[in-house]
Every structure is written in C-alpha cells, then in structure tokens.
Design a protein around this motif. Structure first.
Motif, short mmCIF file in Angstrom:
data_model
loop_
_atom_site.label_atom_id
_atom_site.label_comp_id
_atom_site.label_asym_id
_atom_site.label_seq_id
_atom_site.Cartn_x
_atom_site.Cartn_y
_atom_site.Cartn_z
N HIS A 414 -8.74 -16.13 16.53
CA HIS A 414 -8.85 -17.58 16.61
C HIS A 414 -7.51 -18.29 16.49
O HIS A 414 -7.27 -19.29 17.14
CB HIS A 414 -9.78 -18.10 15.50
CG HIS A 414 -11.20 -17.67 15.70
ND1 HIS A 414 -12.12 -17.75 14.70
CD2 HIS A 414 -11.82 -17.13 16.76
CE1 HIS A 414 -13.28 -17.29 15.14
NE2 HIS A 414 -13.11 -16.91 16.41
N GLU A 415 -6.71 -17.68 15.60
CA GLU A 415 -5.46 -18.40 15.35
C GLU A 415 -4.35 -18.09 16.34
O GLU A 415 -3.52 -18.95 16.64
CB GLU A 415 -4.95 -18.08 13.94
CG GLU A 415 -5.96 -18.45 12.85
CD GLU A 415 -6.44 -19.88 12.96
OE1 GLU A 415 -5.59 -20.78 13.14
OE2 GLU A 415 -7.68 -20.12 12.89
N ASN A 418 -3.91 -19.66 20.50
CA ASN A 418 -3.21 -20.93 20.80
C ASN A 418 -1.70 -20.76 20.87
O ASN A 418 -1.08 -21.13 21.89
CB ASN A 418 -3.60 -21.99 19.77
CG ASN A 418 -4.70 -22.88 20.30
OD1 ASN A 418 -4.75 -23.16 21.51
ND2 ASN A 418 -5.60 -23.32 19.45
N ASP B 11 -7.01 -32.02 25.29
CA ASP B 11 -6.60 -31.05 24.27
C ASP B 11 -5.91 -31.81 23.17
O ASP B 11 -5.11 -32.71 23.45
CB ASP B 11 -5.66 -29.99 24.88
CG ASP B 11 -5.52 -28.74 23.99
OD1 ASP B 11 -5.59 -28.86 22.73
OD2 ASP B 11 -5.36 -27.64 24.54
N ASP B 55 -10.24 -28.51 26.09
CA ASP B 55 -10.11 -27.49 25.05
C ASP B 55 -11.38 -27.53 24.21
O ASP B 55 -12.02 -28.58 24.09
CB ASP B 55 -8.85 -27.78 24.20
CG ASP B 55 -8.65 -26.71 23.15
OD1 ASP B 55 -8.17 -27.05 22.04
OD2 ASP B 55 -8.98 -25.53 23.40
N MET B 56 -11.74 -26.43 23.64
CA MET B 56 -12.98 -26.34 22.85
C MET B 56 -12.81 -26.99 21.49
O MET B 56 -13.56 -27.88 21.12
CB MET B 56 -13.38 -24.87 22.70
CG MET B 56 -14.76 -24.69 22.12
SD MET B 56 -16.04 -25.43 23.09
CE MET B 56 -17.36 -25.39 21.93
N ARG B 57 -11.80 -26.55 20.81
CA ARG B 57 -11.64 -26.99 19.43
C ARG B 57 -10.83 -28.26 19.38
O ARG B 57 -9.63 -28.28 19.62
CB ARG B 57 -10.92 -25.90 18.61
CG ARG B 57 -11.82 -24.83 18.13
CD ARG B 57 -12.35 -25.14 16.73
NE ARG B 57 -11.29 -25.07 15.72
CZ ARG B 57 -11.01 -23.98 15.01
NH1 ARG B 57 -11.67 -22.87 15.20
NH2 ARG B 57 -10.02 -24.02 14.14
N ASN B 62 -16.00 -31.75 19.57
CA ASN B 62 -15.50 -30.58 20.26
C ASN B 62 -15.71 -30.70 21.77
O ASN B 62 -16.39 -31.61 22.25
CB ASN B 62 -16.09 -29.29 19.70
CG ASN B 62 -17.53 -29.02 20.17
OD1 ASN B 62 -18.01 -29.62 21.13
ND2 ASN B 62 -18.18 -28.12 19.49
N THR B 83 -10.75 -22.23 26.10
CA THR B 83 -10.88 -21.91 24.68
C THR B 83 -9.98 -20.77 24.26
O THR B 83 -9.76 -19.81 25.00
CB THR B 83 -12.34 -21.56 24.32
OG1 THR B 83 -12.39 -21.20 22.93
CG2 THR B 83 -12.85 -20.40 25.15
N TYR B 85 -10.66 -19.20 21.57
CA TYR B 85 -11.51 -18.42 20.66
C TYR B 85 -12.55 -17.68 21.46
O TYR B 85 -12.50 -17.59 22.65
CB TYR B 85 -12.16 -19.37 19.64
CG TYR B 85 -11.13 -20.10 18.83
CD1 TYR B 85 -10.81 -21.44 19.13
CD2 TYR B 85 -10.42 -19.45 17.84
CE1 TYR B 85 -9.83 -22.08 18.40
CE2 TYR B 85 -9.45 -20.10 17.11
CZ TYR B 85 -9.16 -21.43 17.40
OH TYR B 85 -8.18 -22.05 16.70
N THR B 88 -18.56 -18.42 22.74
CA THR B 88 -19.74 -18.52 21.89
C THR B 88 -21.00 -18.63 22.72
O THR B 88 -20.98 -18.84 23.93
CB THR B 88 -19.65 -19.74 20.97
OG1 THR B 88 -19.55 -20.90 21.81
CG2 THR B 88 -18.45 -19.64 20.06
#
Lengths: 641, 122
Positions: A414-415, A418, B11, B55-57, B62, B83, B85, B88
């Motif tokens: 996750h980190e 980016n 974003d 962007d997701m986050r 969101n 994303t 991550y 999901t």
C-alpha cells in the motif's frame, strides 16, 4: 432267737451283739445258755454234795471248803454271764473257761471221796476242751495255753494221786499218758477245728463281701446304664433274638407314644410303617448274623397313628459268643429332615440365584466388552482426531504465517506503490523532457533512465507479489481451462525453454476445467514452471500431464532438473525461502502458488530426489460441466518468479 | 478541430498531478483536480471532458464514491480508477456493474493508459 414262745435272752444282750457277726451272735447265745446250765448244775451239785455230806457225816456238818468252792464257782459264772450280756464276750468266755477248769481241778484235787470218780473227772477237762472251738471267737492260739495249763495240772495231779494212793508207777504213767493224749488231742482238734472253721467263715465272708461288692458294682453299673439310657435324648431300645422289645427308655416311650414302665410286648416290626417292615426285618436278620449297616432310616409309627421319620443305629448283643438280641438308639429326625429339605430348597434357590447371577454377570461382561470395544474404537478415533488436529494446527500455523506475511505484504504494498509511481512518473517525465529539449543527450541518458525504470519495475513486481496475499478482489468463479493456462505459461516462458528444454505435454481430455481465477492460476502454474526451468542446468525435459482423477483434476509437472534435498524440500512453500542468489528471487513464488492452489480448494505436493529431478503434483476440484466462458477482466501479465 | 481528448485526473497527491500533466500534456488535454469536490467543479466547468481517471485513496471522498456520484451527473463520461493498492472487491464490483470501465495500477504503464485513452474515443 426264741425258744418256743419266749426268749430267755435278755434284750440287753441283743443290743450288745447287734453289730456282731452271725457266728459271734450264735456263740454268745450258746455261752449264755451254757452259763445258765452251769448255774443250774452247780446248784444241783451243791445240793447233792451237800446232801451227801450231810448224810455221810454223822455230825451233820457240811464240808465247807467244797461248798465254798461251789459257791465261788457259781458266783464266777454269774459274773461271767453279766459280762457276757454286757458284751464283753472274750473276758466272759475266758473267765468261764478258767472258772470251769479251776472248778474241775479243784474238785479233783480236793475231793477225797471215790478215787475212781476223781480220776474219772478228767473227762470233764476233755469235755471243756472240746467246747473251745465254740467258745473262742478270735485268737485260737490261746488254746495252746489252756492245753499247756491243763497238762501241767494233770501232771501235778497224777503225781500227787500216785503218791497218795497205791497206784503203780506204770498205771500212773499210763493214766498220765492217756489223759495227756486226750487233752492234747482234743485241744489240737479243737484248735484246727476252730481255725479251719474260722478260715472257712472268713473265706465265705470274703467271697460274700466280694460278691456283695460285685453285686453293688453290678447294681451301680446297671444303674449307670439305666441313667445313661434315660439321659440320652434318643430312644434307647433292646430287642431279643425273637425281635420282641425287652427294654425301652423314657424317651422311647414318649417318642412312640407308649405308656407304662415295662416294655410293652411289641415286636420290632410294629414300630415302623407297613412299607418299611420288610426292610427293617431284613436289617434285624442281618444284625442277628452280626452283620449290620449303621444308620438306617425308616418311617416310624407312633402309637396314635402319626408317622415320623427315624434313623436307627443298632448293634447285636453278644453273650458268651452268641447273639442274643440287639441294642441301639432311635433318633427322631423330623427336625433334621425338615432342615435338610429346607437346606435343599435353599441350596436349589441358591443355585438358581447363582445361575441367574452368573447370567447377569455374563451379560454385564458382554456389555462391558462391547463398551470396551467401543471405547477402543473411540480411542482410536480420538487418536486419529488428534492426528488431524495436529495437522490442522500445523496448517493453521502455516496459514497464520502466510497471513501475517500477507498483512505485512499488504501494508508494504500500500505504501510503496505511490512513491514508485513518483519515481516512474518522474523518470518518464525526464525522458520526455530530454527527448523534447535535449535530444542530443537522449542517447546518453537513455540507459540511466532505463535503469531507473527497471528499478521501479522490479520494485513494483515485488510489491505486486507481496500484495497478492491480501488480494481478495478477483473472482474465483470463472471457468479456467487448465490446458489453456498451461499453454499460456509455456508461451510466456518460451524464451527460457527454447533450444534448451524439451516440453512434453499430455493434457488428457480437452474439457478439463476448474472453477477459479484465471489470472491467479496462471500465476501459480507459472511459478511452478519457472522453478522447473531454473532447476535445469543446460539441457533437460519438462513433462506436463493433466487428467481427471475421480472428481478432481490432477496436474503433474516433472522436470529433469537438479532435484532438492529433503531439508530444502520441506521449506519450499515458506515465504522468502529461496535457493537462488541475492537479487535473483524473492522466495515468494511457491508460497504464492501454495496460497492460490489452496484458495481454489486444491492441493500441491512436491517430490524430489537430488540428482533425479523434481515432480509437482497439483490437484484441483473440477467443474462438473466445464464450459468456456470468455472473461472481460484483465489477466495479470506480470510474471513472477 | 480539437481532436485532442480531454480527460480529468483526480488525485490528492500533488506530485502525481504534476507527473500526469507533464507526461500527457503533449497528446492530451489534461485537467487536474486535487480532490473530489474540485473534481466536481472541474466537471461542471469543462463539459468536454470525456474521460475521468481518479486515484482511489483520497482524503475526504475516495475515488469510487466520487466516480459513482460523477457518473450520475455525467453519465456519458468514461471513468477509470488508478490505484496504488490492491484491487478490492469494491473496484471489481464497480468494474462489473459498469461504474468504471477499467482500472490501472500504480506504478502505471504509460502505454497502457495511452492506449485506453485513445480507444475510448471510439
């Protein structure tokens, strides 16, 4: 003792001699009579001699010495009688004897009358001697004293008479001799007579007293027998040789309901019931032959008609070698029979109870055995369950490991993505800028930029592999053709296999389909194939086989590579475990594969022998009706190690 | 005349916005927004946006939520998620029911995005 109608013996004398023996009593009576007779004779003699003297002498004077003597004698006789009556027999008798002898000899010495009658008076001495057996009561030796005394006086008398008168010496000696013999003879005979009589009496008395003792003993013995017979709680009986009852004790009377004291005139047969009579008769007959059996049982017949069980013990009575009857006891065994039957009943009941109990116990035993078997089975099951639990625990631990890695991986992923994006974007931007503004530098910086890009790419791959663990998004419901997936993987790995490794394919039936995630399955098989390729140094073979196995699909990928030691083999699924050098592999490949296969409900198994190659066996649950379905989602093109 | 495609990039990370702009401005018309609300603003103002990449986050709302709402207001626009991550289930659902047309993962592949942008015009 009475003479005619009256008894002249005074009562006092009876009293004195009450305890004396019979002969003394008789003797004392005789002496009494003798005394009386003597008293009479003396009186008569006194009278006659007095009269004679009176007639003879003209003066009419009496010859006083004779008279005095006679009176003295009379006096002594009276005293003797008194003594006799008083019980002093011996004194009385000896007094009498001495008195008599004194009288006689005095008379013979003193009397100066007829010579003939004087010398003839010696017969009185002999007569008196002859009474001695009658007179003496105990010591017979005293006779010898009297004999001696009399012989002495005789000698004196003979001498004096011889001297005084004109007897010749010869006649004197003859007289002495004759009289002496007579006295001696009479005395001795008297002595022997007395002694023999006394001894006979003693013997008789002894035998009488012995008999008395024996009689008493017998009486005692009989009494003892009778008491004993009465004492026994059983009936005691005796039957004679004809079988008639001769004795029965009180208990016997009671037992058979008879009265009276004398044995009733009953035969042995009448004591038992009809049915037993033959038997008892036989037993009796046997007894009479001195052959018996102890303890026969019969049914007794009481006088009032009652029947009761009896047991009889008897033996023959033997007298002088002959059997004269039987004697025995009869026991009323009613109680015993009752007890016996009760005992029998109890014993039967007990046996029955024991049998029941035994059956119960056997049943219980069976139950226990069954339970035991069950327990055994259960224990077995428990053991198996324990084994399974252990396995499950191990798997769980493994899963946990995976999960924690997953969590870690997800976190990292996750980190990092980016920042990676920044780097990539930045590098791209730089490239663009240089292309646009410094084209002449582009050639030079191209490599550097490429390096940046590669770095980012690799990082991204790592991140992607890591993030796989927490990826739950993609569907597992799609139809995936195994053969197709395998082919794809081979295509992707073509570069590594061409000209070097021969691939043998055996994909079985065309319709081998599983329900799952195509991308993930690609990844899984790709990892396996990649490892196989990498294990082959130089040339080799990889064979791939898929087929149906029951309700599962089995895929076996074998290589002719280097193979693995057991220690390596056991760790291949561990995350980050790798045998490759640094930078050549993250060690996550097979752990990811393991995860994916698990997700799909399948199993993966590795067999390997160093130098003999490795073989991976993957099973997956098959879809029943396999049909292709084209999917719209993107498949993951990224290859992983 | 203006055959350049206009797309919106949302974003909350300024570096990303800068990068996207730098990389895509040559061939595309790129409008950026720093948040969902700014995104709505930009959508209102620029009616020729045909694509939205988000962007997701993001801090307040969101990416998916933004897209859902935006789609309601601007249904003709094609929406994409970017994303860093994992993909999901939410994203998958959105993909399945057409809320988004596709998704990209960070770090992105330029070519991939370019291709999609070009094809979306059809």
């Amino acid at each position: 003792m009475k003479i005619k109608e009256f008894d002249i013996i005074p009562a006092a004398m009876h009293e004195s001699y009450r305890n004396a023996d019979y002969s003394l009593q008789m003797k004392s009576r005789f002496v009494y009579y003798l005394n009386v007779v003597m008293m009479v004779l003396i009186l008569v003699t006194m009278f006659i001699t007095g009269y004679n003297q009176y007639i003879r002498s003209e003066s009419g004077n009496l010859y006083w010495p004779v008279i005095m003597l006679e009176i003295a004698v009379l006096f002594l006789v009276i005293i003797c009688n008194i003594l006799l009556v008083k019980g002093q027999y011996k004194i009385a008798v000896h007094t009498l004897a001495i008195t008599t002898f004194v009288l006689i000899w005095s008379a013979m010495f003193i009397d100066q009358g007829d010579v003939i009658s004087r010398v003839d008076s010696i017969v009185f001495v002999v007569a008196v001697m002859s009474t001695f057996p009658l007179l003496l009561s105990s010591k017979s030796n005293l006779i010898f004293y009297y004999i001696g005394f009399n012989l002495f006086i005789l000698s004196v008398f003979t001498y004096i008479s011889f001297k005084k008168n004109d007897f010749t010496e010869l006649s004197a000696i003859d007289y002495l001799f004759n009289c002496g013999i007579a006295i001696l003879f009479t005395g001795l005979v008297g002595y022997f007579n007395f002694t023999i009589n006394r001894k006979s009496i003693e013997k008789t008395e002894s035998s009488i007293s012995k008999r008395k003792i024996a009689e008493e003993a017998l009486g005692e013995s009989e009494l003892r027998y009778k008491e004993f017979a009465e004492m026994l709680p059983q009936a005691v009986f005796e039957f004679n040789a004809e079988g008639k009852l001769t004795f029965l004790n009180q208990n016997g009377y009671q037992m058979f309901g008879l009265n009276g004291d004398d044995p009733p005139e009953l035969g042995i047969l009448s004591f038992v019931v009809e049915e037993d009579r033959k038997r008892i008769h036989e037993a009796f007959t046997q007894l009479m032959k001195n052959d018996w059996k102890e303890g026969n049982q019969y049914t007794g017949f009481r006088n009032n008609g009652e029947l009761f069980p009896i047991e009889v013990f008897s033996k023959p009575i033997i007298r002088e070698g002959k059997i004269v009857g039987i004697r025995g006891i009869c026991v009323d065994i009613t109680e015993r029979k009752k007890v016996e039957s009760e005992l029998e009943m109890h014993r039967n009941k007990l046996e029955y109870m024991v049998v029941e109990r035994t059956e119960e116990l056997e049943a219980m035993n069976e139950e226990l055995r069954a339970t035991n078997e069950e327990l055994y089975i259960q224990r077995q099951e428990l053991t198996d369950t324990l084994e399974n639990l252990k396995e499950a625990r191990d798997k769980l631990v493994h899963s946990e490991k995976m999960a924690s890695v997953g969590v870690l991986a997800a976190g990292i992923a996750h980190e990092i993505n980016n920042p990676l994006n920044f780097i990539k974007g930045g590098a791209l931007g730089l490239e663009e800028y240089i292309k646009d503004n410094l084209p002449e530098h582009h050639e030079n910086v191209k490599m550097l930029l490429h390096a940046i890009g590669t770095g980012v790419e690799r990082s991204a791959e790592i991140v992607s592999s890591l993030s796989h663990y927490s990826r739950t998004g993609e569907s597992l419901q799609n139809d995936c053709n195994i053969g197709f997936i395998l082919d794809n993987c081979l295509v992707m790995l073509h570069n590594s296999t061409k000209n070097r490794i021969r691939v043998e394919k055996d994909f079985g039936d065309a319709g081998i389909v599983v329900s799952g995630n195509e991308g993930k399955l690609h990844q899984a098989f790709l990892n396996i194939l990649s490892n196989s390729i990498q294990s082959i140094d130089g040339e080799g073979v990889i064979s791939i086989m898929t087929r149906f196995a029951d309700d599962r699909i089995e895929t076996v990928i074998s290589d002719s590579g280097a193979g693995m030691e057991k220690s390596v083999l056991s760790r291949i699924f561990d995350p980050f475990f790798t045998t490759k050098g640094p930078g050549k592999g993250t060690g996550l490949g097979l752990s990811i594969t393991y995860q994916i296969i698990n997700e799909h409900g399948g199993t993966i198994e590795y067999l390997s022998e160093p130098g003999a190659g490795t073989s991976a066996r993957i099973t997956l649950p098959s879809k029943i009706n396999g049909q292709h379905s084209s999917t719209q989602h993107k498949s993951d093109h990224k290859t992983s190690q | 005349m203006n055959s350049r495609i206009t797309f919106l990039y949302v974003d909350d990370e300024p570096i990303n916005l800068m990068l996207m702009e730098t990389l895509f401005r040559k061939r595309f018309n790129i409008i950026t927004a720093r948040s969902a609300s700014e995104g709505f603003e930009k959508l209102e103002l620029n009616r020729d946006i045909t694509i939205v990449i988000s962007d997701m986050r993001m801090a307040k709302m969101n990416g998916l939520s933004f897209i859902r709402e935006a789609k309601m207001r601007f249904p003709e626009i094609k929406y994409y998620i970017l994303t860093g991550y994992e993909v999901t289930e939410e994203i998958e659902d959105a993909l399945r029911n057409g809320t988004i047309n596709s998704y990209f993962k960070k770090p992105f592949q330029m070519k991939e995005i370019e291709e999609v942008l070009m094809n979306s015009a059809d």
